[in-house]
Motif scaffolding. Structure first.
Motif, PDB file in Angstrom:
ATOM      1  N   ALA A   1     137.699   8.249  30.205  1.00  0.00           N
ATOM      2  CA  ALA A   1     136.595   9.229  30.016  1.00  0.00           C
ATOM      3  C   ALA A   1     136.833  10.228  28.923  1.00  0.00           C
ATOM      4  O   ALA A   1     137.831  10.551  28.401  1.00  0.00           O
ATOM      5  CB  ALA A   1     136.743   9.688  31.534  1.00  0.00           C
ATOM      6  N   PHE A   2     135.623  10.641  28.737  1.00  0.00           N
ATOM      7  CA  PHE A   2     135.601  11.822  27.551  1.00  0.00           C
ATOM      8  C   PHE A   2     134.899  13.099  28.083  1.00  0.00           C
ATOM      9  O   PHE A   2     133.400  12.875  28.590  1.00  0.00           O
ATOM     10  CB  PHE A   2     134.886  11.124  26.364  1.00  0.00           C
ATOM     11  CG  PHE A   2     134.965  12.254  25.269  1.00  0.00           C
ATOM     12  CD1 PHE A   2     136.036  12.515  24.531  1.00  0.00           C
ATOM     13  CD2 PHE A   2     133.698  12.724  25.011  1.00  0.00           C
ATOM     14  CE1 PHE A   2     135.858  13.467  23.361  1.00  0.00           C
ATOM     15  CE2 PHE A   2     133.528  13.817  23.902  1.00  0.00           C
ATOM     16  CZ  PHE A   2     134.539  13.997  23.072  1.00  0.00           C
ATOM     17  N   VAL A   3     135.165  14.131  28.185  1.00  0.00           N
ATOM     18  CA  VAL A   3     134.648  15.469  28.533  1.00  0.00           C
ATOM     19  C   VAL A   3     134.688  16.311  27.482  1.00  0.00           C
ATOM     20  O   VAL A   3     135.556  16.613  26.915  1.00  0.00           O
ATOM     21  CB  VAL A   3     135.374  16.019  29.579  1.00  0.00           C
ATOM     22  CG1 VAL A   3     134.473  17.409  29.965  1.00  0.00           C
ATOM     23  CG2 VAL A   3     135.427  15.178  31.064  1.00  0.00           C
ATOM     24  N   ASN A   4     133.416  16.573  26.758  1.00  0.00           N
ATOM     25  CA  ASN A   4     133.148  17.547  25.418  1.00  0.00           C
ATOM     26  C   ASN A   4     132.790  18.924  26.141  1.00  0.00           C
ATOM     27  O   ASN A   4     131.792  18.887  26.725  1.00  0.00           O
ATOM     28  CB  ASN A   4     132.130  16.832  24.913  1.00  0.00           C
ATOM     29  CG  ASN A   4     131.945  17.639  23.393  1.00  0.00           C
ATOM     30  OD1 ASN A   4     132.705  18.731  23.050  1.00  0.00           O
ATOM     31  ND2 ASN A   4     130.879  17.157  22.560  1.00  0.00           N
ATOM     32  N   VAL A   5     133.719  19.726  26.071  1.00  0.00           N
ATOM     33  CA  VAL A   5     133.546  20.977  26.544  1.00  0.00           C
ATOM     34  C   VAL A   5     133.098  22.095  25.375  1.00  0.00           C
ATOM     35  O   VAL A   5     133.746  22.215  24.670  1.00  0.00           O
ATOM     36  CB  VAL A   5     134.767  21.612  26.979  1.00  0.00           C
ATOM     37  CG1 VAL A   5     134.744  22.875  27.747  1.00  0.00           C
ATOM     38  CG2 VAL A   5     135.373  20.449  28.172  1.00  0.00           C
ATOM     39  N   GLY A   6     131.803  22.623  25.523  1.00  0.00           N
ATOM     40  CA  GLY A   6     131.458  23.667  24.623  1.00  0.00           C
ATOM     41  C   GLY A   6     131.369  25.086  25.297  1.00  0.00           C
ATOM     42  O   GLY A   6     131.894  25.141  26.574  1.00  0.00           O
ATOM     43  N   LEU A   7     131.367  26.073  24.451  1.00  0.00           N
ATOM     44  CA  LEU A   7     131.461  27.510  24.898  1.00  0.00           C
ATOM     45  C   LEU A   7     130.495  27.606  26.265  1.00  0.00           C
ATOM     46  O   LEU A   7     130.840  28.542  27.111  1.00  0.00           O
ATOM     47  CB  LEU A   7     131.235  28.267  23.696  1.00  0.00           C
ATOM     48  CG  LEU A   7     131.952  28.259  22.576  1.00  0.00           C
ATOM     49  CD1 LEU A   7     131.588  29.265  21.386  1.00  0.00           C
ATOM     50  CD2 LEU A   7     133.520  28.306  22.705  1.00  0.00           C
ATOM     51  N   ALA A   8     129.222  27.145  25.979  1.00  0.00           N
ATOM     52  CA  ALA A   8     128.252  27.267  27.170  1.00  0.00           C
ATOM     53  C   ALA A   8     128.891  26.754  28.464  1.00  0.00           C
ATOM     54  O   ALA A   8     128.356  27.272  29.492  1.00  0.00           O
ATOM     55  CB  ALA A   8     127.022  26.782  26.758  1.00  0.00           C
ATOM     56  N   ASP A   9     129.733  25.716  28.410  1.00  0.00           N
ATOM     57  CA  ASP A   9     130.234  25.318  29.567  1.00  0.00           C
ATOM     58  C   ASP A   9     131.180  26.239  30.277  1.00  0.00           C
ATOM     59  O   ASP A   9     131.620  25.974  31.525  1.00  0.00           O
ATOM     60  CB  ASP A   9     130.931  24.108  29.483  1.00  0.00           C
ATOM     61  CG  ASP A   9     129.874  22.906  28.902  1.00  0.00           C
ATOM     62  OD1 ASP A   9     128.773  23.041  29.414  1.00  0.00           O
ATOM     63  OD2 ASP A   9     130.206  22.271  27.903  1.00  0.00           O
ATOM     64  N   ILE A  10     131.946  27.176  29.685  1.00  0.00           N
ATOM     65  CA  ILE A  10     132.793  27.985  30.180  1.00  0.00           C
ATOM     66  C   ILE A  10     132.553  29.584  30.192  1.00  0.00           C
ATOM     67  O   ILE A  10     132.699  30.085  31.274  1.00  0.00           O
ATOM     68  CB  ILE A  10     134.196  27.965  29.101  1.00  0.00           C
ATOM     69  CG1 ILE A  10     134.470  26.367  29.233  1.00  0.00           C
ATOM     70  CG2 ILE A  10     134.983  28.873  29.597  1.00  0.00           C
ATOM     71  CD1 ILE A  10     135.034  25.800  30.321  1.00  0.00           C
TER      72      ILE A  10
END
Length: 445
Positions: A226-235
């Motif tokens: 699985a791949f989870v791409n975390v951006g600043l808006a997610d945090i």
């Protein structure tokens, strides 16, 4: 890239005489005056390594920060000087500007008037006018989230369709990722015999557009994870405590979907040096990130491969490089000639083509990143589409089409990034953290 011949000459002189403090400070002052703020910041940092207590250099660096809206960083370096009596009035004016940028009207007014009372020539009419005017909007202050506010992360689990076969070149980088992240999951018995668990962290760094995100997706695809791409808006969230909860939710999602590649882009915004932060809640986010990397027990993150990418690794808090966290830094350089030819081949593989000489295009695209090469191909395709519409039939893309565009465009970011990286490698590398960059810095033009 600097378009001022005088500044180019000064920079070249500083490169050949890196310990010449007056020259380096003069270069920094000129860059600041002419608006090259990032370059000025890099030169002031290098000068500060030679003279750590110089108030003039500190003031120049603080002004570079302030004009880039990095108000917290400016105040962080000014505070030790402002605490001592008799600090230079110009320093007080810059501090006032930074305080005003953070919304502290009262503090800014105090600093400004105190500085100008000691030296009227330090007055800044524009700043004085802003301090005298009533505020139009009060900057929002962080508030504590209500207990019932949901904190589910907006990040999503993906399945990558890319593998390392879709990444041209970067053989050393791919091998480092295989050994550190992929093989422990693919051959768990062998690694267990040596007490190595599947999981861990790698920090990818290099100039913008070099392919760090694409590489992370390919690592997930290579593993079938699985791949989870975390951006600043997610945090990041305006409520105190919500950013930390969002970060915890992202890690929990990755643990539920293991094996999983958890990718943080622009990680320097989430993992910045705590010494540069002035607000407690931003420092707490860094502490939460460190705690999640460690896990509640030694097996908490087993099967979770944490990849992060940044263009500015020197701004990442040193605690993240401790063993068990991002203990391996992997430099992702701009592609060399062979890799550029391979990238062009991949970019053109689904298009109508005449006989192509990718090596010829690669030779004249020195310091082009993968993103630059994609832009080059896109422009060539747009021109070819116009010809095809006029002709009423598809006209194949040819080598001269790519060469014509390559002669018109310039690489976007490598030269500027190189200038900053060179300063850190040559003047701020006491720990040896940037030794990997040294051969590339010396070999780059």
């Amino acid at each position: 890239m600097l378009d001022d011949a005088g500044l180019q000459a000064l920079r070249e002189a500083a490169r050949f005489s890196p310990d010449n403090l007056p020259l380096r400070r003069h270069l920094a002052d000129q860059l600041l005056t002419k608006g090259y703020l990032a370059e000025a910041e890099a030169e002031y940092r290098a000068a500060l390594m030679l003279a750590p207590q110089d108030p003039g250099i500190t003031t120049g660096l603080a002004e570079a920060f302030t004009r880039q809206s990095s108000y917290g960083a400016a105040l962080s370096i000014l505070e030790p000087h402002l605490a001592a009596p008799g600090y230079p009035p110009r320093m007080g004016v810059i501090a006032a500007s930074a305080l005003l940028g953070e919304g502290d009207m009262a503090g800014a007014g105090y600093r400004y008037h105190e500085a100008v009372s000691r030296d009227p020539s330090a007055a800044d009419p524009d700043l004085a006018a802003r301090l005298a005017a009533p505020p139009v909007v009060t900057p929002p202050q962080p508030v504590v989230a209500p207990p019932d506010l949901p904190h589910d992360t907006s990040a999503e689990v993906e399945r990558s369709r890319f593998t390392f076969a879709d990444v041209a070149g970067m053989d050393a980088v791919k091998e480092a990722l295989r050994i550190k992240l992929l093989l422990p999951l693919q051959q768990p018995e062998l690694f267990a015999a040596f007490g190595k668990r599947a999981g861990g962290g790698v920090l990818l760094y290099g100039p913008p557009g070099a392919g760090k995100t694409h590489l992370a997706r390919a690592a997930a695809g290579e593993l079938g994870a699985a791949f989870v791409n975390v951006g600043l808006a997610d945090i990041l969230d305006m409520y105190i405590g919500s950013s930390e909860r969002n970060l915890r939710a992202v890690f929990e999602m990755a643990r539920r979907n293991r094996p999983c590649v958890l990718f943080f882009d622009e990680v320097d915004a989430l993992a910045a040096r705590r010494s540069d932060m002035r607000q407690a809640h931003t420092r707490q986010l860094v502490n939460q990130f460190l705690a999640e990397l460690d896990g509640v027990d030694e097996s908490a993150n087993e099967g979770v491969l944490v990849l992060a990418a940044t263009n500015a690794p020197w701004y990442v808090d040193v605690a993240f490089r401790r063993p068990g966290r991002f203990d391996q830094l992997v430099f992702v350089p701009p592609p060399d000639a062979a890799a550029r030819a391979a990238i062009l081949r991949l970019l053109c593989r689904d298009k109508p083509l005449a006989e192509m000489d990718y090596d010829a295009v690669a030779r004249i695209t020195d310091q082009f990143t993968g993103a630059d090469l994609k832009g080059l191909v896109d422009r060539a395709v747009e021109a070819k589409l116009q010809q095809s519409i006029s002709a009423g039939r598809p006209i194949p893309l040819s080598t001269p089409d790519l060469l014509a565009v390559a002669r018109q465009v310039k690489p976007t970011a490598v030269r500027e990034w190189l200038a900053t990286a060179r300063n850190y490698v040559m003047h701020a590398n006491e720990s040896g953290a940037w030794d990997e960059l040294m051969p590339w810095i010396k070999g780059a033009r």
